[in-house]
Design an enzyme around this catalytic site. Structure first.
Site, short mmCIF file in Angstrom:
data_model
loop_
_atom_site.label_atom_id
_atom_site.label_comp_id
_atom_site.label_asym_id
_atom_site.label_seq_id
_atom_site.Cartn_x
_atom_site.Cartn_y
_atom_site.Cartn_z
N GLY A 175 27.57 45.22 64.30
CA GLY A 175 27.34 44.99 65.72
C GLY A 175 26.02 45.59 66.19
N CYS A 176 25.58 45.17 67.35
CA CYS A 176 24.28 45.61 67.85
C CYS A 176 24.30 47.10 68.21
CB CYS A 176 23.84 44.76 69.03
SG CYS A 176 25.05 44.60 70.35
N TYR A 177 25.25 47.51 69.07
CA TYR A 177 25.33 48.93 69.41
C TYR A 177 25.55 49.79 68.16
CZ TYR A 177 25.70 48.06 74.53
OH TYR A 177 25.48 47.72 75.82
N SER A 225 22.37 50.42 66.25
CA SER A 225 21.46 51.39 66.87
C SER A 225 21.96 52.82 66.70
CB SER A 225 21.28 51.07 68.36
OG SER A 225 22.37 51.56 69.14
#
Lengths: 346, 346, 346, 346
Positions: C149-151, C154
């Site tokens: 996932g994106c979060y 990061s």
């Protein structure tokens, strides 16, 4: 206190009306009608009103509205206002319609540009179209005001002072307008989706926007002859504001200062219209949140053309603010009452 | 009418002060002092004021200011306010300082965090730091108010109700704040250049921002013990607004509704602070242009932590609005007088 | 040439995949599947592709897909990918799933956080979750990759180097993340409406976002013990980009340079991860349009805490770019092939 | 490999050049000259280049430049390029100048519109002004290319196909252009300050912008008679992109499809120019980051006018991209080499 209601209270013009009317010293805000939010608190839809306007949104019931209200603002998409206004006016309630249903004199034009049948012919004659600084109509006995469109307001304020002065060629006017996204309303659409419109810019409805006949009708009246215009709207990646850049061919050599003087005199009594100083640039940020129109004239002697630039807030002078201004005139209040709000530009 | 002047009138806090004071019913706006625009009309710098506030900006002359004014707002970068306030107060003029020069009790802290020598020691003791909803100070006989910083206001309003309640661990508070660009002022800088900051986001001054000692000083007073915090400011690509997300470790199991009740009671009389409904999200747009603070509590029982989120407009509740609120208290006016302005969020 | 297709090609991750794959030297882009635009040219939906990718979007037909493609990217909302991937893998096609359907090891967690029944249990065991810079999995014989996932990307890139180093307290991690609006997808919603989100900022799904269990699962593996985190996502008024600010309590006094050295070594071979210089601020604009992750460490000795800040482009390193990176690894291409695109920050 | 250097590498056109040239397969990027950042790493000024272009910026030294480089791009404000280009060309180095110093044939025009003396008269005759899709010049033996301006490129691409067709009145052309803020460069100015330009829009340099004579010169050549135009630039609150809306009076009744055919044929070989389908709207987002120009024709038969709308990225097709396109032609590379980059519009 004037008992006032809003039909279409949760649309972008509606919420702006609510904001202005909330602190209007002569108004009691009564019913907020919103099809999509019946039974919900207005401040749940617009939390900025929390603690200020926590009333519950109602379903449309024209009888109840008529009973509770002395005056009703209708802020709906084109169409339904015809029936609603007919019922309200029939019940003795005064109406300011912010939509396009009573703006065009010609039913033929309405049906051609809006693509639907017109159903309020008898009421249409009663309706008064009024930009206070231009038409200066006495509305004390008027029951239905057709509040001018946002683009037309920005254009007519820019052109009214010279349309009958034989200075410019009124047959070849070009209007290049740019509007913030709120002009497209609160309805979901891919064109108003953040990622599709931020950092973007486009023209739209080129040579086919519905405000064209409204602009032409009023310009024609102002100069006393039939006027056709090129009108090109564009969509800015900002929330609010309209800037119109208008190109006019000069009929004769003209003095810049004389031109400015014509405008200054025309708007000498108009508190909301500011003719900027020579060379000063109208900017959208300077009118956002206020009922003001800033405009300026640029004479391009090299090519024999006059360029007029005007800015307004499409939701205020282009909608809710001008509607309240018209209400003030209808009721004999001071024309600018409740309309002193403004933003700093920051 | 109270004769009021602004020093630093063309900065972003200054222009917001001018906007609020212009229609304040008990105030006569007298002198606008602006180093960079001496001799220019205020409305040439901020054309949104055209026709409303066309006075000419003046050079700083504390004697003249003292003669013309009953109260002066100082809205300058840190430093010069020390001397200016000293002269004004010495001449019997009341002062509200929007900068940081009178906020810290400890001169040592001032010199450490601001990196300059402190030169107004005697006046410092007279200064009162006041968030009206928290400190509730009686300012009727106070001559110098240290108006709280923007970040500290957003944090203190969020935390004041529970700091002394033994519910959260006050020694491990983490504050993650996000501010609009106007917080960086009107001075030109590459970080405020449109193409460098639009569509961008960053943290800055991590673990070193000057509002840290102000936050710690006031939190310490609220809970009666020394508090250190992690405070991380970030820069949002918006003009205005601060949102602070604050993380607190729970000392004991706590009931969400009880917590909300503590907040509701604490702010029962506070017209500008809104505790949102359970689950409702504070959003910057809902307080932009107003003196309001919206806040809400989120209990994460899974990890034993309380998250408090608050939003204010950094230029209003975080600066000019709160300054006027303090002026109202100093002068015995209604605390919210002249502060009813707000935006709709659109 | 590897024959590649995309299911969900007109969503925001899908179009980013199309852009990257279009010029990938080892890929032939075959079928673009899009439920909403069947029969329309891809370049009519995204005119930026005009003259570059004018193929017509197809309906989903897994048999046809299986016949035409060696590898398929699935870029859909959570749910349908389970059945589609099962059919494709069953037909001998390799799959990279950009959604959440194969990321969680625990079906219980999936059903609790995503609120639907899980239906691809047998396939789940085959799926490999891979951030190449961290997990460094050999995917040559893997048929199904669960793209992170994106979060989580990061966060995990920011924390992986120290999770097992006994330097920070892994039980009290606080993650404050901020994402651009494209993370919410192309589906119309009032929260993604331009006028509701421009000049706005808010936290959302506080203590309840579905990326929480994914973050916790992977952090737990990295440090060898169960980890719970506070994860608070926020919505930025920008199109793209995620910045995560992560707070960690230090277990012991630690040297800043040693810390940096740990990170530098961990990512010594990682071309897409940049450890910034001391004091340099990660900014979203510097990674938008690229597969890069910029991160930096800030030691706050005053309070005994480490703050790690990371930025990625949510659509590239947080979705399409990392998916192509995983495809490259699956196929034995150079890991960064086709991923050299970037923006200047302006 | 062609050894290439950039003078003015840290300006917005310079950094865009650096990005394009970095991955250009026939180019070796040698010296980056930047007055303001001598001795600093390019990737410290633009961290997006971290790990990609970490070379140190140099002071201007034309001898050294001449020794190191086969070709130099000059991307400076108007003025200094005259001397620099003279020295470089004198030393056998080929030059592409992105500024205005070699665009106007008439020194008189230059001195009138740019307000400074012209000092490179002898070199001016050698300079070739070239929009490749229009002028199609053979540049193999040309040593100095005057790269066209951003606004002129957007206008000339829109008008070239019909200027000599006797369809429109070439004497009354009105050009209403809108540009992103990067067009104003990286120099700090209040007009490019975030809080002054976000959520704002204005016209500027009305009837006086310096690109006017460039537009008129080239339009005159295209139609074989002297042409004067009204050109009004506006400033959009976006980073990049120009949209020009151009109004032309029709001389005779004309068929829309015939018109489109004229354009399609004119640009049949032009890979970077896209004539959109009937009714399709050019949008800035669809060309941002690419060397493309999208344009479309709108015939308003009601008023006898043709409206042409074009969009380009001011920093790419309006500057760096077109400059590289010209370099490719000078060097006999494929015209589009290194220019396949584009954005998705999201």
């Amino acid at each position: 206190m004037l008992r006032v209601s809003i039909v279409g209270a949760t649309g972008y013009s509606g919420v702006e009306l609510a904001k202005i009317l909330l602190y209007h010293p002569e108004v009691e805000l009564v019913d907020l009608v919103s099809k999509n939010y019946v039974g919900q608190k207005f401040s749940d839809v617009y939390p900025a009103f929390r603690g200020k306007l926590d009333v519950v949104c109602k379903e449309l019931d024209t009888d109840e509205l008529a009973q509770n209200s002395d005056l009703v603002f209708i802020a709906l998409p084109t169409g339904p206002a015809q029936a609603i206004a007919s019922e309200l006016v029939g019940n003795g309630v005064r109406v300011v319609d912010l939509g396009a249903d009573f703006r065009l004199d010609s039913i033929e034009d309405y049906e051609k540009w809006y693509g639907k049948e017109y159903e309020a012919e008898s009421l249409l004659e009663e309706a008064e179209y009024n930009i206070p600084e231009i038409h200066k109509k006495n509305l004390r006995n008027v029951n239905l005001v057709a509040n001018p469109g946002c683009y037309p307001t920005s254009v007519l304020l820019a052109l009214a002072p010279i349309m009958d002065k034989q200075i410019v060629d009124t047959t070849g006017i070009i209007i290049d307008s740019k509007s913030g996204v709120s002009g497209a309303g609160r309805g979901l659409a891919i064109g108003s989706h953040f990622c599709e419109q931020n950092e973007n810019f486009k023209a739209y409805k080129i040579a086919s926007h519905r405000h064209t006949p409204e602009i032409e009708q009023e310009l024609s009246k102002l100069c006393g002859q039939d006027v056709l215009v090129s009108f090109t709207p564009h969509l800015l990646p900002v929330k609010r504001g309209i800037l119109s850049t208008i190109y006019l061919d000069l009929i004769e050599k003209v003095d810049a200062e004389e031109l400015r003087q014509i405008y200054r005199e025309y708007y000498a009594e108009a508190e909301f219209v500011q003719i900027l100083d020579e060379g000063e640039l109208p900017e959208i940020k300077n009118v956002v949140g206020s009922n003001a129109c800033h405009l300026n004239l640029f004479l391009d002697e090299r090519v024999g053309r006059l360029i007029v630039v005007s800015v307004i807030d499409n939701l205020v002078k282009g909608a809710a603010g001008q509607a309240v201004q018209n209400m003030n005139i209808m009721c004999g209040f001071d024309e600018g009452l409740g309309l002193s709000g403004f933003g700093t530009g920051v």
